[in-house]
Design a protein around this motif. Sequence first.
Motif, short mmCIF file in Angstrom:
data_model
loop_
_atom_site.label_atom_id
_atom_site.label_comp_id
_atom_site.label_asym_id
_atom_site.label_seq_id
_atom_site.Cartn_x
_atom_site.Cartn_y
_atom_site.Cartn_z
N ILE A 30 17.21 -10.25 -13.38
CA ILE A 30 15.95 -10.72 -12.78
C ILE A 30 15.70 -10.03 -11.44
N VAL A 31 16.74 -9.97 -10.62
CA VAL A 31 16.58 -9.29 -9.32
C VAL A 31 16.21 -7.82 -9.58
N SER A 32 16.91 -7.20 -10.54
CA SER A 32 16.65 -5.79 -10.86
C SER A 32 15.20 -5.56 -11.26
N SER A 33 14.68 -6.43 -12.12
CA SER A 33 13.32 -6.18 -12.59
C SER A 33 12.32 -6.35 -11.43
N SER A 34 12.58 -7.31 -10.55
CA SER A 34 11.68 -7.47 -9.40
C SER A 34 11.74 -6.25 -8.49
N ILE A 35 12.98 -5.81 -8.21
CA ILE A 35 13.14 -4.66 -7.31
C ILE A 35 12.59 -3.39 -8.00
N LEU A 36 12.66 -3.34 -9.32
CA LEU A 36 12.12 -2.18 -10.04
C LEU A 36 10.61 -2.08 -9.81
N VAL A 37 9.93 -3.23 -9.99
CA VAL A 37 8.47 -3.24 -9.76
C VAL A 37 8.19 -2.87 -8.30
N PHE A 38 9.00 -3.43 -7.41
CA PHE A 38 8.83 -3.13 -5.98
C PHE A 38 9.03 -1.63 -5.73
N SER A 39 10.07 -1.06 -6.35
CA SER A 39 10.36 0.37 -6.15
C SER A 39 9.20 1.23 -6.65
N ILE A 40 8.66 0.88 -7.81
CA ILE A 40 7.55 1.67 -8.36
C ILE A 40 6.35 1.62 -7.41
N SER A 41 6.04 0.39 -6.92
CA SER A 41 4.91 0.28 -5.97
C SER A 41 5.21 1.09 -4.71
N PHE A 42 6.48 1.07 -4.31
CA PHE A 42 6.87 1.79 -3.10
C PHE A 42 6.65 3.29 -3.27
N TYR A 43 7.09 3.84 -4.44
CA TYR A 43 6.90 5.28 -4.71
C TYR A 43 5.41 5.62 -4.73
N ALA A 45 2.87 3.89 -3.29
CA ALA A 45 2.26 3.73 -1.96
C ALA A 45 2.62 4.89 -1.04
N ARG A 46 3.89 5.27 -1.06
CA ARG A 46 4.33 6.37 -0.18
C ARG A 46 3.63 7.67 -0.55
N ASN A 47 3.45 7.89 -1.88
CA ASN A 47 2.81 9.12 -2.32
C ASN A 47 1.33 9.15 -1.96
N ILE A 48 0.67 8.02 -2.17
CA ILE A 48 -0.76 7.97 -1.84
C ILE A 48 -0.94 8.23 -0.35
N ASN A 49 -0.09 7.61 0.43
CA ASN A 49 -0.13 7.79 1.87
C ASN A 49 0.11 9.26 2.25
N TYR A 50 1.09 9.85 1.57
CA TYR A 50 1.47 11.24 1.83
C TYR A 50 0.33 12.21 1.49
N ARG A 168 -6.34 4.07 3.04
CA ARG A 168 -4.96 3.92 3.48
C ARG A 168 -4.68 2.44 3.87
N LYS A 169 -5.68 1.87 4.57
CA LYS A 169 -5.53 0.48 5.01
C LYS A 169 -5.41 -0.46 3.80
N VAL A 170 -6.30 -0.22 2.81
CA VAL A 170 -6.31 -1.08 1.60
C VAL A 170 -4.95 -0.96 0.91
N ILE A 171 -4.44 0.29 0.78
CA ILE A 171 -3.16 0.48 0.11
C ILE A 171 -2.03 -0.23 0.86
N LYS A 172 -2.10 -0.12 2.19
CA LYS A 172 -1.06 -0.75 3.00
C LYS A 172 -1.07 -2.27 2.79
N ILE A 173 -2.27 -2.85 2.85
CA ILE A 173 -2.37 -4.31 2.69
C ILE A 173 -1.95 -4.71 1.27
N THR A 174 -2.50 -3.96 0.27
CA THR A 174 -2.19 -4.29 -1.12
C THR A 174 -0.69 -4.24 -1.37
N SER A 175 -0.05 -3.14 -0.90
CA SER A 175 1.38 -3.04 -1.20
C SER A 175 2.17 -4.13 -0.48
N THR A 176 1.75 -4.49 0.74
CA THR A 176 2.45 -5.57 1.45
C THR A 176 2.32 -6.88 0.66
N VAL A 177 1.09 -7.15 0.19
CA VAL A 177 0.86 -8.39 -0.57
C VAL A 177 1.69 -8.38 -1.85
#
Lengths: 301, 227
Positions: A30-43, A45-50, A168-177
């Motif tokens: 369960i923790v893995s699947s949550s962190i997996l979704v988090f990791s995908i969003s992180f990749y 978000a970071r790329n869009i920002n980049y 960028r702002k929308v992405i930042k807020i969305t990913s935080t949420v």
Amino acid sequence: MRISSLKFYLFEAFDNLIKNKLMAFASIAIVSSSILVFSISFYLARNINYILTQFNNSIGLSVILNDDLNENDISKLYDKISKIRYISNVKFISGKNGLKKFLEEYENAHELLEEIENDKILPDSFDIDLKDNRYYGIVIDKLENLKIYGVERVKHARDEIDMLMSIRKVIKITSTVIILILSLISVLIVINTIQLAVNLRREEIKIMKYIGATNWFIRWPFIIEGIIIGLTGSIIPVLITWPCYSKLIIEINNKYPTLKNIFEFMPGIIIFSALMPIAICLGIFIGIIASAFCIKKYLNV
Amino acid sequence: MIYFHNATKIYNGHVKGLYHLNLSIQRGEFIFIVGASGSGKTTIVKLLLREINLDEGEIIVARQNISLIKNKMLPYYRRNIGVVFQDFRLLENKTVYDNVAFAMKIIQASSKDIKKNVPVVLSMVGLEKRYKSYPSQLSGGEKQRVVLARAIVNKPPILIADEPTGNLDPNNSIEIMNLLNEINKRGTTVLVATHAKEHVDSMKKRVVTLCDGKLISDVKCGGYNAN
């Protein structure tokens, strides 16, 4: 905490995990699947920002000067512009150099322009770099105010910059949420799972209380169990997503080679090194919160 | 050592668990608390362990009013009391040795002390050869002896046993009672709440009889007259 106590807590935690293998596996999954979704969003978000940063940097700001300025006027204007806050660099481009630069960028324009002999086809200008693109608007306003000193117009892409900033702002807020919601869901699910494990051992907790165990003595093995679950559950998806991401960008770049001319993806190692500590902290946090919450109600014996 | 002053416990607003009990137990005494079901025996045990709180009066154990002990300090107070339950309450996933050692680990005893004391206590209760067994592999009598070993391994000044022979056959019951007597002879104050008339009669110890939460008799070298 004594070393002997730490050894005891670690032993108890691992012993409990081994004895309740299935439950431990479910919690880690369960923790893995949550962190997996988090990791995908992180990749993502970071790329869009980049990518946005790359676009952002390619959008220039230049000041076009009146034709009638002499060297002295240009020098005075240069000083005035250089003193504006948030400007990091000011570069004078004479009309002649401007044409040269233009021809370098657009080789096909040679034919079109070869019959034009006038060097002054392009006006003199200043190319301006900003310390921080967030102050783009303020700098433009200040430059516009310099018209009386010989500025003809300010060439800018304020609308485009504003748009990029809001994306960028929308992405930042969305990913935080998304991250907050995911963490909450993970905590709730892990609480449920650990709750089952604690339920199975509530009699044990009661006995420990009767024979004089302090609350922390009872809590520590469960918290360490939570940490182990959180740690394992967070490391697995991070280790999976890194090679997958690297392979994916290689595939995309191979399939669409022209994409490289427009933008580049962020290197996997950079995202991985930023993601790893965050994911580990998040996983451990989920594990600790869940186990501390579960055990609380059984400690009042 | 243990004093009950006007100790009153009322359950659900009207059921008298204990009613104005005045009782004093001296250091090193062996005392039976007897009475029919619902007479207040288990209430005394629960009150002494501070599992429940008094509604009125006070209980003084080793010069401290136990109602005033802060929750944070409760584990340290409980370490002065060895406790034996009718239903054993052993940790099923631990061996005999580990169950006893566990009580020492809780008080953060050193590994050296644990290795030294646990075999001594197991030998005292006659389980030195069964130290590797799990509770599920033991008979009722053996389980209760493990519980006794666990209760005394930290050398508490007080030992409370709530129906210690309730789940045992006559032979095992005698063995447990003999062990309790042995522990008492070594200086531990022993308080046994029981129904076991034959043991109470044969051991000739102090007997406190309760009925509906009230003390109805307190006899030195007495017998069981609860009914």
